[in-house]
Write an enzyme that holds these catalytic residues in place. Structure first.
Site, PDB file in Angstrom:
ATOM      1  N   CYS A 100       0.828  -1.208   0.000  1.00 23.73           N
ATOM      2  CA  CYS A 100       0.000   0.000   0.000  1.00 23.73           C
ATOM      3  C   CYS A 100       0.864   1.261   0.000  1.00 23.73           C
ATOM      4  O   CYS A 100       1.914   1.300   0.631  1.00 23.73           O
ATOM      5  CB  CYS A 100      -0.888   0.037   1.228  1.00 23.73           C
ATOM      6  SG  CYS A 100      -1.860  -1.454   1.426  1.00 23.73           S
ATOM      7  N   ARG A 113       4.869   0.191  -6.271  1.00 18.31           N
ATOM      8  CA  ARG A 113       4.810  -0.696  -5.114  1.00 18.31           C
ATOM      9  C   ARG A 113       3.816  -1.826  -5.328  1.00 18.31           C
ATOM     10  O   ARG A 113       3.838  -2.809  -4.586  1.00 18.31           O
ATOM     11  CB  ARG A 113       4.387   0.107  -3.870  1.00 18.31           C
ATOM     12  CG  ARG A 113       5.390   1.176  -3.499  1.00 18.31           C
ATOM     13  CD  ARG A 113       4.779   2.186  -2.561  1.00 18.31           C
ATOM     14  NE  ARG A 113       4.594   1.672  -1.230  1.00 18.31           N
ATOM     15  CZ  ARG A 113       5.448   1.848  -0.226  1.00 18.31           C
ATOM     16  NH1 ARG A 113       6.558   2.503  -0.438  1.00 18.31           N
ATOM     17  NH2 ARG A 113       5.199   1.366   0.964  1.00 18.31           N
ATOM     18  N   TRP A 160      -2.979  -2.605  -1.643  1.00 18.45           N
ATOM     19  CA  TRP A 160      -2.596  -3.945  -2.075  1.00 18.45           C
ATOM     20  C   TRP A 160      -3.328  -4.878  -1.121  1.00 18.45           C
ATOM     21  O   TRP A 160      -3.010  -4.935   0.065  1.00 18.45           O
ATOM     22  CB  TRP A 160      -1.078  -4.113  -1.969  1.00 18.45           C
ATOM     23  CG  TRP A 160      -0.548  -5.385  -2.524  1.00 18.45           C
ATOM     24  CD1 TRP A 160      -0.350  -5.699  -3.841  1.00 18.45           C
ATOM     25  CD2 TRP A 160      -0.117  -6.529  -1.778  1.00 18.45           C
ATOM     26  NE1 TRP A 160       0.163  -6.962  -3.945  1.00 18.45           N
ATOM     27  CE2 TRP A 160       0.322  -7.485  -2.709  1.00 18.45           C
ATOM     28  CE3 TRP A 160      -0.064  -6.833  -0.416  1.00 18.45           C
ATOM     29  CZ2 TRP A 160       0.808  -8.742  -2.315  1.00 18.45           C
ATOM     30  CZ3 TRP A 160       0.415  -8.073  -0.030  1.00 18.45           C
ATOM     31  CH2 TRP A 160       0.840  -9.011  -0.981  1.00 18.45           C
ATOM     32  N   ASN A 212      -1.224   1.386   5.849  1.00 23.18           N
ATOM     33  CA  ASN A 212      -0.360   0.397   5.196  1.00 23.18           C
ATOM     34  C   ASN A 212       0.056  -0.593   6.269  1.00 23.18           C
ATOM     35  O   ASN A 212       0.397  -0.190   7.375  1.00 23.18           O
ATOM     36  CB  ASN A 212       0.876   1.105   4.613  1.00 23.18           C
ATOM     37  CG  ASN A 212       1.887   0.131   4.041  1.00 23.18           C
ATOM     38  OD1 ASN A 212       1.558  -1.018   3.731  1.00 23.18           O
ATOM     39  ND2 ASN A 212       3.119   0.591   3.893  1.00 23.18           N
ATOM     40  N   GLY A 213      -0.012  -1.897   5.952  1.00 23.05           N
ATOM     41  CA  GLY A 213       0.424  -2.893   6.933  1.00 23.05           C
ATOM     42  C   GLY A 213      -0.724  -3.795   7.347  1.00 23.05           C
ATOM     43  O   GLY A 213      -1.729  -3.894   6.648  1.00 23.05           O
ATOM     44  N   GLU A 241      16.461 -17.714 -10.153  1.00 24.65           N
ATOM     45  CA  GLU A 241      16.069 -16.337 -10.458  1.00 24.65           C
ATOM     46  C   GLU A 241      15.416 -16.253 -11.846  1.00 24.65           C
ATOM     47  O   GLU A 241      14.440 -15.519 -12.042  1.00 24.65           O
ATOM     48  CB  GLU A 241      17.301 -15.412 -10.374  1.00 24.65           C
ATOM     49  CG  GLU A 241      17.132 -14.011 -10.906  1.00 24.65           C
ATOM     50  CD  GLU A 241      16.079 -13.148 -10.183  1.00 24.65           C
ATOM     51  OE1 GLU A 241      15.530 -13.600  -9.170  1.00 24.65           O
ATOM     52  OE2 GLU A 241      15.803 -12.045 -10.670  1.00 24.65           O
ATOM     53  N   LYS A 291      11.734 -14.769 -12.432  1.00 27.33           N
ATOM     54  CA  LYS A 291      11.442 -13.648 -13.346  1.00 27.33           C
ATOM     55  C   LYS A 291      10.319 -14.026 -14.293  1.00 27.33           C
ATOM     56  O   LYS A 291       9.397 -13.265 -14.511  1.00 27.33           O
ATOM     57  CB  LYS A 291      12.671 -13.323 -14.203  1.00 27.33           C
ATOM     58  CG  LYS A 291      13.699 -12.323 -13.831  1.00 27.33           C
ATOM     59  CD  LYS A 291      13.391 -10.991 -13.323  1.00 27.33           C
ATOM     60  CE  LYS A 291      12.710 -10.961 -12.026  1.00 27.33           C
ATOM     61  NZ  LYS A 291      13.413 -10.674 -10.851  1.00 27.33           N
ATOM     62  N   GLU A 333       6.887 -14.365 -12.483  1.00 32.28           N
ATOM     63  CA  GLU A 333       6.405 -13.067 -11.987  1.00 32.28           C
ATOM     64  C   GLU A 333       5.690 -12.262 -13.069  1.00 32.28           C
ATOM     65  O   GLU A 333       4.638 -11.685 -12.805  1.00 32.28           O
ATOM     66  CB  GLU A 333       7.593 -12.200 -11.519  1.00 32.28           C
ATOM     67  CG  GLU A 333       8.085 -12.471 -10.129  1.00 32.28           C
ATOM     68  CD  GLU A 333       9.254 -11.561  -9.764  1.00 32.28           C
ATOM     69  OE1 GLU A 333       9.219 -10.963  -8.694  1.00 32.28           O
ATOM     70  OE2 GLU A 333      10.224 -11.454 -10.558  1.00 32.28           O
ATOM     71  N   HIS A 391      16.278 -36.677 -10.259  1.00 29.96           N
ATOM     72  CA  HIS A 391      15.580 -37.081  -9.033  1.00 29.96           C
ATOM     73  C   HIS A 391      14.127 -36.620  -9.038  1.00 29.96           C
ATOM     74  O   HIS A 391      13.520 -36.496  -7.975  1.00 29.96           O
ATOM     75  CB  HIS A 391      16.314 -36.541  -7.800  1.00 29.96           C
ATOM     76  CG  HIS A 391      17.696 -37.088  -7.684  1.00 29.96           C
ATOM     77  ND1 HIS A 391      17.968 -38.403  -7.401  1.00 29.96           N
ATOM     78  CD2 HIS A 391      18.907 -36.498  -7.868  1.00 29.96           C
ATOM     79  CE1 HIS A 391      19.273 -38.602  -7.395  1.00 29.96           C
ATOM     80  NE2 HIS A 391      19.870 -37.454  -7.680  1.00 29.96           N
ATOM     81  N   LYS A 437       5.998  -4.304  -4.950  1.00 28.78           N
ATOM     82  CA  LYS A 437       7.428  -4.014  -5.060  1.00 28.78           C
ATOM     83  C   LYS A 437       8.109  -4.103  -3.706  1.00 28.78           C
ATOM     84  O   LYS A 437       9.211  -4.611  -3.577  1.00 28.78           O
ATOM     85  CB  LYS A 437       7.590  -2.598  -5.626  1.00 28.78           C
ATOM     86  CG  LYS A 437       9.033  -2.147  -5.786  1.00 28.78           C
ATOM     87  CD  LYS A 437       9.689  -2.895  -6.903  1.00 28.78           C
ATOM     88  CE  LYS A 437      11.146  -2.565  -7.086  1.00 28.78           C
ATOM     89  NZ  LYS A 437      11.835  -3.664  -7.803  1.00 28.78           N
TER      90      LYS A 437
HETATM   91  C1  G6P Z   1       9.179  -8.340  -3.586  1.00 31.51           C
HETATM   92  C2  G6P Z   1       9.583  -7.822  -4.951  1.00 31.51           C
HETATM   93  C3  G6P Z   1      10.827  -8.565  -5.420  1.00 31.51           C
HETATM   94  C4  G6P Z   1      11.940  -8.423  -4.407  1.00 31.51           C
HETATM   95  C5  G6P Z   1      11.491  -8.869  -2.998  1.00 31.51           C
HETATM   96  C6  G6P Z   1      12.496  -8.452  -1.946  1.00 31.51           C
HETATM   97  O1  G6P Z   1       8.760  -9.656  -3.688  1.00 31.51           O
HETATM   98  O2  G6P Z   1       8.529  -8.008  -5.883  1.00 31.51           O
HETATM   99  O3  G6P Z   1      11.261  -8.034  -6.671  1.00 31.51           O
HETATM  100  O4  G6P Z   1      13.025  -9.195  -4.798  1.00 31.51           O
HETATM  101  O5  G6P Z   1      10.257  -8.241  -2.653  1.00 31.51           O
HETATM  102  O6  G6P Z   1      12.524  -7.052  -1.895  1.00 31.51           O
HETATM  103  P1  G6P Z   1      13.725  -6.191  -1.326  1.00 31.51           P
HETATM  104  O7  G6P Z   1      13.254  -4.778  -1.453  1.00 31.51           O
HETATM  105  O8  G6P Z   1      13.899  -6.600   0.115  1.00 31.51           O
HETATM  106  O9  G6P Z   1      14.920  -6.487  -2.141  1.00 31.51           O
END
Ligand code: G6P
Length: 608
Positions: free
Chosen positions: A2, A27, A74, A98-99, A480, A484, A487, A503, A603
């Protein structure tokens, strides 16, 4: 997560609030709203979906008023519809939050017992209801009612409230989620971060845990958890200088992928003495020669950067590394050693689980370092040592340039650790530093494959599932790569250690399943290529990412290949990251998904 904005302005604030909310879009959110006080009267507009819907609601029925709050939500408790969107109001007060409020269910029951009627399914609504309860039943003023309400809430949150009849008052609280005050000329602002405040002012004061701020246009007062008046330092925020535009790219993510040569070079300049080809760390950094162990933790992409660095710390510094996802580490009874160090990796510096894991490690006597992108963030402020990364603002929800800058910083730190522990000599340090200094050029070269990768991505876009495999440092990069892709394209993808394929996952192989093989020509190259042949022998579609010699050595029968520059193999993830980022990006653009704000993702994850 949020986003919050509050303005005590000199003209109608609703359009300014929407502008500020736009800067918080990165965010992640699924509904939005604005409330204002006009001639003492409270009114609001809210809409599910993107800010365009809120703008349409405001165009249809404009909101006047020089005092207002706004929010991008959010969803956590309750669907992303209009009734659950913030601001949440009663006839007396309007609040954005927020939270998470952990004890909202019991508070809601209590308030309903007093006859209060709730309009939403959210946890946030207990806050305006509680404030109103205190205003009406205890005959206290708005600030006191706010303070009493906040004291009842358990959880991690930030709040901002405005009150009916109060044209020059805005009150905010921080407990667990960040909140910043921006000072203007005869105006005052509150916001979730300095990016939100950047269009209005660069004079920013961060609230600390438990603080409450009482703001008017003329100034503000901050009170700590015990109600004592305190002062917090004002900083000049760099976010105002940050150009938050797409610079000619279709998406922030594309812009950020293409910025990597430059931001990696910026990050290197924080660690490398190029003339002497050595790494220099800040005076107060760890004394690695005395560390008994190193714990590394983070979430999401930052966790994978940490996982790659484990290979570096172990191989160059011979330092035992314990690494775990922050949401797990914080609740494990880790047998921390005396004289241990811990590194927390975070782009935003606000991720709730990472911050909690940091506090736990600190309480257990570990010396704490943070690799962070936002120097004013909570994680940066609570760490003993800050290892900066210079990625600049990252707006795309899926992390790209922050990942390669995290890797760059961690590589430099691990080389320094090796030198301090005497496990690499100065010749090896110089060789590794030279290799690191080459990475911006190699990343620029890797970006030139964009056209070829786009063509391959058009085929990947048809897949239902995709597998990524690698060994050694390429294993976390496979994780990763899969992250990606899922996501932003919503294609199911998994990363596996290539040796683990037989396995279980090999059962999935058929002619439909692309298998992306990350194999720089290192000591494990042959083994990974054998695993790739096992895939091909079963009719699987193998896409090899390697350099020219690696692709040639792999033989015939590849479905596709992406050529990477020839690099120092142990540093390959920094350069090979470009290929997996572009592959995910073009797959998503082919599918037409919302690349910069993928569904359900945030974010900066400031809730547990
Ligand atoms: C969220 C974001 C990711 C990020 C992760 C950790 O899931 O969408 O892109 O890697 O948080 O965020 P940070 O700000 O702690 O790197």
């Amino acid at each position: 997560m949020c986003g919050i904005i509050g303005i005590l302005g000199t003209t109608d604030v609703a359009p300014l609030i929407v502008d500020g909310l736009k800067r918080l879009e990165y965010r992640g959110y699924d509904s939005a709203g604005v409330a204002t006080i006009d001639h003492g009267r409270l009114d609001r507009r809210r809409a599910p979906g993107k800010l365009g819907n809120l703008q349409a609601a405001l165009d249809a029925r404009p909101l006047a008023g020089r005092t207002g709050i706004g929010h991008t939500r959010w969803a956590t408790h309750g669907a992303p519809n209009e009734a659950n969107a913030h601001p949440h109001s009663t006839p007396r007060v309007s609040v954005v939050h927020n939270g998470i409020i952990e004890n909202f269910a019991e508070l809601k029951r209590e308030l309903e017992g007093y006859g209060r009627r709730f309009e939403s399914e959210t946890d946030a609504e207990v806050c305006p209801q509680l404030i109103t309860h205190y205003l009406e039943s205890e005959n206290v003023g708005p600030v006191e009612a706010f303070r009493k309400a906040i004291a009842r809430l358990k959880g991690a949150f930030a709040f901002v409230a405005i009150f009916t009849g109060e044209d020059n008052l805005m009150v905010g609280a921080r407990k667990g989620s960040p909140l910043a005050i921006g000072r203007g000329e005869g105006e005052m602002f509150l916001g979730s971060d300095s990016y939100a405040l950047a269009p209005f002012t660069n004079r920013v004061t961060y609230l600390e845990e438990g603080d409450i701020v009482v703001a008017t246009r003329e100034g503000f007062e901050i009170f700590n958890e015990r109600g004592e008046k305190v002062s917090r330092p004002e900083m000049i925020s760099s976010a105002a200088d940050a150009l938050v535009d797409k610079d000619g790219h279709r998406h922030f993510m594309a812009k950020e992928i293409h910025e990597q040569p430059e931001v990696i070079a910026h990050t290197l300049s924080r660690y490398i003495d190029a003339a002497n080809e050595t790494v220099r760390l800040a005076e107060n950094a760890f004394d690695f020669s005395r560390l008994s162990s190193l714990t590394i933790s983070a979430c999401g992409t930052a966790y994978y950067a940490g996982l790659i660095s484990k290979y570096w710390f172990e191989s160059w510094a011979r330092l035992p590394v314990e690494i775990d996802i922050a949401s797990e580490l914080r609740y494990r009874s880790v047998p921390y050693k005396d004289q241990g160090g811990a590194i927390f990796v975070s782009q935003s510096g606000e991720t709730a689980d990472t911050l909690a894991a940091l506090r736990e490690a600190k309480a257990r006597g570990q010396k704490i370092a943070a690799v962070v992108n936002v120097p004013e963030s909570s994680i940066a402020r609570e760490a003993d040592i800050i290892f900066p990364m210079a990625a600049g603002p990252e707006i795309g929800v899926a992390s790209t340039k922050a990942f390669t800058c995290q890797l760059t910083a961690l590589a430099a730190i691990a080389i320094a650790a090796g030198r301090q522990r005497g496990t690499i000599d100065d010749m090896e340090e110089r060789r590794l530093v030279r290799a690191l200094l080459e990475t911006p050029r190699h990343v620029a070269e890797a970006l030139r494959q964009a056209g070829a990768i786009e063509a391959i991505a058009n085929d990947i876009a048809k897949a239902r599932d995709v597998l990524y495999i690698g060994r050694g440092v390429s294993f976390p990069l496979a994780l990763e790569g899969a992250l990606k892709l899922k996501e932003i394209s919503y294609i199911h993808a998994e990363g596996y250690a290539a040796g683990e394929l037989k396995h279980g996952p090999i059962a999935l192989i058929d002619e439909e399943l692309p298998v992306i093989v990350i194999a720089p020509p290192d000591a494990l190259f042959e083994k990974t290529i054998s695993n790739m042949h096992e895939v091909m022998a079963r009719g699987g579609k193998a896409l090899l990412i390697s350099d020219r010699a690696g692709i040639a050595a792999a033989g015939d029968g590849l479905w596709a290949s992406i050529e990477a520059p020839t690099v120092e193999p142990i540093l390959a993830p920094i350069v090979y990251a470009v290929a997996i980022q572009l592959l995910a990006y073009y797959t998503a653009t082919n599918k037409g998904t919302d690349v910069d704000q993928p569904r359900n993702l945030a974010k900066s994850v400031t809730v547990e």
